[in-house]
Design a protein around this motif. Structure first.
Motif, PDB file in Angstrom:
ATOM      1  N   ARG A 234       2.872   4.595  -1.001  1.00 52.26           N
ATOM      2  CA  ARG A 234       2.425   5.968  -1.705  1.00 52.26           C
ATOM      3  C   ARG A 234       3.561   6.894  -1.840  1.00 52.26           C
ATOM      4  O   ARG A 234       4.304   7.412  -0.940  1.00 52.26           O
TER       5      ARG A 234
ATOM      6  N   THR B  32      -4.391   8.639  -2.714  1.00 50.48           N
ATOM      7  CA  THR B  32      -3.176   8.831  -3.318  1.00 50.48           C
ATOM      8  C   THR B  32      -2.626   7.710  -3.847  1.00 50.48           C
ATOM      9  O   THR B  32      -2.994   6.336  -3.218  1.00 50.48           O
TER      10      THR B  32
ATOM     11  N   LEU C 126       1.669  10.879   1.750  1.00 50.48           N
ATOM     12  CA  LEU C 126       2.574  10.043   1.303  1.00 50.48           C
ATOM     13  C   LEU C 126       3.358   9.541   2.289  1.00 50.48           C
ATOM     14  O   LEU C 126       3.508   9.795   3.601  1.00 50.48           O
TER      15      LEU C 126
ATOM     16  N   ASN D  37       0.782  -1.206   0.086  1.00 45.99           N
ATOM     17  CA  ASN D  37      -0.003   0.003   0.133  1.00 45.99           C
ATOM     18  C   ASN D  37       0.977   1.398  -0.102  1.00 45.99           C
ATOM     19  O   ASN D  37       0.207   2.244   0.417  1.00 45.99           O
TER      20      ASN D  37
ATOM     21  N   LEU E 262      -2.396  14.896  -1.545  1.00 52.19           N
ATOM     22  CA  LEU E 262      -1.374  13.734  -1.141  1.00 52.19           C
ATOM     23  C   LEU E 262      -1.161  13.384   0.175  1.00 52.19           C
ATOM     24  O   LEU E 262      -0.779  14.286   0.972  1.00 52.19           O
TER      25      LEU E 262
ATOM     26  N   TYR F 130      -1.987   3.477  -9.569  1.00 47.80           N
ATOM     27  CA  TYR F 130      -2.410   2.632  -8.360  1.00 47.80           C
ATOM     28  C   TYR F 130      -2.422   0.922  -8.664  1.00 47.80           C
ATOM     29  O   TYR F 130      -2.695   0.404  -9.634  1.00 47.80           O
TER      30      TYR F 130
ATOM     31  N   ARG G  69      -3.788  -3.412  -4.214  1.00 50.07           N
ATOM     32  CA  ARG G  69      -3.281  -2.952  -2.978  1.00 50.07           C
ATOM     33  C   ARG G  69      -4.241  -3.990  -2.030  1.00 50.07           C
ATOM     34  O   ARG G  69      -5.288  -4.760  -2.295  1.00 50.07           O
TER      35      ARG G  69
ATOM     36  N   GLU H  71       2.824   8.600  -7.555  1.00 51.94           N
ATOM     37  CA  GLU H  71       2.252  10.174  -8.023  1.00 51.94           C
ATOM     38  C   GLU H  71       3.586  10.584  -8.744  1.00 51.94           C
ATOM     39  O   GLU H  71       4.599  10.874  -8.308  1.00 51.94           O
TER      40      GLU H  71
ATOM     41  N   THR I   5      -0.444   4.753  -5.847  1.00 57.58           N
ATOM     42  CA  THR I   5       0.980   3.901  -5.357  1.00 57.58           C
ATOM     43  C   THR I   5       2.422   4.945  -6.069  1.00 57.58           C
ATOM     44  O   THR I   5       3.320   5.115  -5.216  1.00 57.58           O
TER      45      THR I   5
ATOM     46  N   ASP J  33      -4.918   3.917   1.503  1.00 61.48           N
ATOM     47  CA  ASP J  33      -5.346   5.126   1.312  1.00 61.48           C
ATOM     48  C   ASP J  33      -5.669   5.237  -0.033  1.00 61.48           C
ATOM     49  O   ASP J  33      -5.051   5.401  -1.014  1.00 61.48           O
TER      50      ASP J  33
ATOM     51  N   HIS K   8      -0.952   9.484 -11.690  1.00 64.76           N
ATOM     52  CA  HIS K   8      -1.625   8.686 -10.725  1.00 64.76           C
ATOM     53  C   HIS K   8      -1.323   7.137 -11.219  1.00 64.76           C
ATOM     54  O   HIS K   8      -2.030   7.031 -12.262  1.00 64.76           O
TER      55      HIS K   8
END
Length: 571
Positions: free
Chosen positions: A129, A189, A206, A127, A204, A178, A181, A193, A191, A186, A176
């Protein structure tokens, strides 16, 4: 340019024992398992083998050891075209790898400790970020394309880490991305950015930040020729980036700044002054930057030889090359010594048709013509000669090698000839051997017992080796002691800057093959100081108090040398 690493390092890949890969055809599951374990245990192995970045070398293994920290706050200054962005891409994906109960079981089976397992769980988070930034938004998106390639087209990665490959319909665009996950991640935000400098950061939350070459051309121009507003804006944005950590994340925050050194007012310099939590790791393409990379040897020889670097220096010019490849901070207006001050000569035989040992074949100095002035050749035996030796040791600042200069002074013309130079990082025994070789080479022209000079500290360090050698020699070296013995950075700058009026007077004659000296000279004050500081001792060895033949000009230079202050800036 040594590193000043101070991050609390967690267990690193140096403690990971790479598992051999079974034949994929014979044992496909064993092959996948071994690739997965090696990828989780070693950032270097993962980036080189799983991501297929096969041009990485031992340099990158060293960098990975620095990056494998739970509490990473690091400014990494690596030369251009040395794959520093590749390292950042690999790190962002490595952080986001899953670490499952099955992975823990396998590592425990391999004998890894409870502390290692804790470390693995801290380093890998499905997960995760991470924000990746660049000076230019489009370039930030381009960095993301390498992540696209991994998740969409790297068959090995997709097979080994299939549980994080995004499902159809998952958000995955230039800004973005992702991955799949675990529940509870979350959703606000991604994975990964991606942002350009100055773009909005709102929303964000992070765990990791990677800033890649944020100090770009616009900021460089602002630093050099503008009013500095672009640099000020970049620093403010950098501060805003640091506020985007998820408040829940306390200990596992990580921030990596990748770039080059540009000046004493650039972003990295501001970080060093104002954000003490950051460590710095700096590398020069030509070595001399740390214990692992000796001076004069390229740090990535598979890609850059010294010859190729020399061509790049010619192509870019000294200023850009010194920043992109050497990570020096000197600005043009800070340069104290200029190559235009130097004259050049070479040795030649008076009768090259005769053997070297023939007495009619005399060694001569031939001057290069400069500004239309032609000077006659002459024999170096007419010069007052000095051999000055400096010994490198642990307490000496900005030093990478021992140094032996033989310098000739012509009292009639006040010219100074740099006759020979030896500068190496050798053992003390080898240094003493070279002292004898050099002294014997110039024995024919040596005048009296004031030829060889060394500091009291140097004599003490070499005492054992000199004593052993003198017992075997028919004519042991006679060493005079230098008056100055200040090995601090400020003291050595004083020695160098005392030479400035002599250089400006165009009284110094060098040889084109004295490359270490010429590079230190041109890059001063950002360079190492071995050959320059050793040369700075020479005026103090010329005792003009009883020498009626010494020109009044030289007396004034020595007087200025002796009366200089001892401040860090040399005044």
């Amino acid at each position: 340019m040594p590193s000043d690493r101070k991050n609390g390092m967690s267990p690193s890949s140096s403690k990971w024992r790479v598992l051999p890969l079974p034949d994929k055809a014979d044992d496909p599951k064993g092959y996948v398992d071994a690739v997965r374990m090696n990828s989780l245990g070693s950032l270097y192995w993962f980036t080189k083998h799983t991501l297929g970045k096969n041009r990485l070398t031992t340099l990158h293994k060293q960098l990975c050891t620095s990056l494998e920290s739970e509490h990473l706050f690091l400014v990494m200054q690596v030369p251009m075209s040395h794959f520093k962005t590749t390292m950042g891409i690999g790190l962002s994906i490595w952080w986001a790898l899953p670490f499952t109960e099955e992975d823990e079981r396998r590592m425990r089976y391999e004998g890894y400790s409870k502390e290692w397992i804790r470390y693995m769980k801290a380093m890998h988070d499905q997960n995760m970020r991470t924000l990746v930034t660049h000076e230019i938004a489009d370039q930030a998106a381009a960095i993301g394309k390498a992540v696209d390639e991994t998740y969409q087209n790297n068959d090995l990665f997709r097979e080994v880490f299939k549980e994080i490959i995004p499902e159809r319909g998952t958000t995955w665009n230039n800004s973005h991305k992702y991955q799949r996950r675990l529940p509870g991640g979350d959703p606000t935000t991604g994975t990964f950015e991606y942002r350009g400098v100055g773009q909005a950061l709102q929303g964000l939350h992070l765990k990791g930040i990677i800033q890649d070459d944020n100090f770009g051309k616009e900021a460089q121009d602002s630093l050099l020729r503008g009013d500095g507003r672009v640099v000020e804006g970049l620093i403010r944005w950098h501060q805003q980036v640091g506020t985007r950590f998820d408040p829940v994340v306390k200990k596992a925050r990580r921030q990596l700044v990748i770039g080059n050194a540009w000046g004493h007012a650039d972003l990295n310099a501001w970080i060093k002054k104002n954000q003490p939590e950051f460590s710095f790791e700096t590398h020069s393409a030509e070595g001399g930057c740390c214990d692992g990379h000796p001076e004069g040897k390229p740090i990535l020889p598979s890609e850059w030889t010294m010859e190729l670097l020399a061509r790049e220096r010619e192509r870019l010019g000294k200023y850009d090359y010194s920043h992109f490849y050497l990570n020096l901070r000197t600005l043009p207006e800070e340069q104290r010594l200029h190559l235009a001050y130097l004259n050049y000569f070479r040795f030649k035989q008076s009768r090259p048709d005769l053997p070297l040992d023939n007495l009619q074949n005399i060694l001569l100095l031939e001057h290069e013509v400069k500004d239309g002035e032609v000077l006659e050749d002459f024999q170096p035996g007419t010069l007052t000669m000095r051999m000055v030796v400096s010994v490198n040791h642990a307490k000496r600042d900005k030093s990478f090698s021992h140094c032996i200069w033989v310098v000739g002074y012509d009292s009639e013309s006040t010219r100074i000839y740099l006759l020979s130079l030896w500068a190496e990082d050798s053992t003390y025994s080898d240094l003493v051997d070279e002292m004898y070789r050099t002294a014997k080479r110039w024995e024919h022209w040596k005048r009296g017992e004031d030829f060889l000079w060394m500091s009291a500290v140097g004599k003490e360090l070499l005492n054992f080796y000199l004593d052993q050698r003198s017992r075997r020699e028919k004519h042991p070296l006679i060493i005079q002691e230098l008056e100055s013995d200040d090995d601090s950075e400020g003291g050595r700058k004083n020695l160098i800057e005392a030479l400035e009026p002599i250089f400006k007077g165009k009284q110094v004659w060098a040889q084109h093959n004295q490359t270490k000296f010429l590079r230190e000279y041109e890059d001063y004050p950002a360079s190492s100081m071995d050959t320059l500081a050793t040369l700075g001792y020479v005026p103090g060895t010329l005792d003009v108090s009883n020498d009626s033949t010494t020109d009044e000009w030289m007396k004034k230079q020595i007087e200025a040398f002796e009366n200089r202050g001892s401040g860090a800036a040399g005044y």
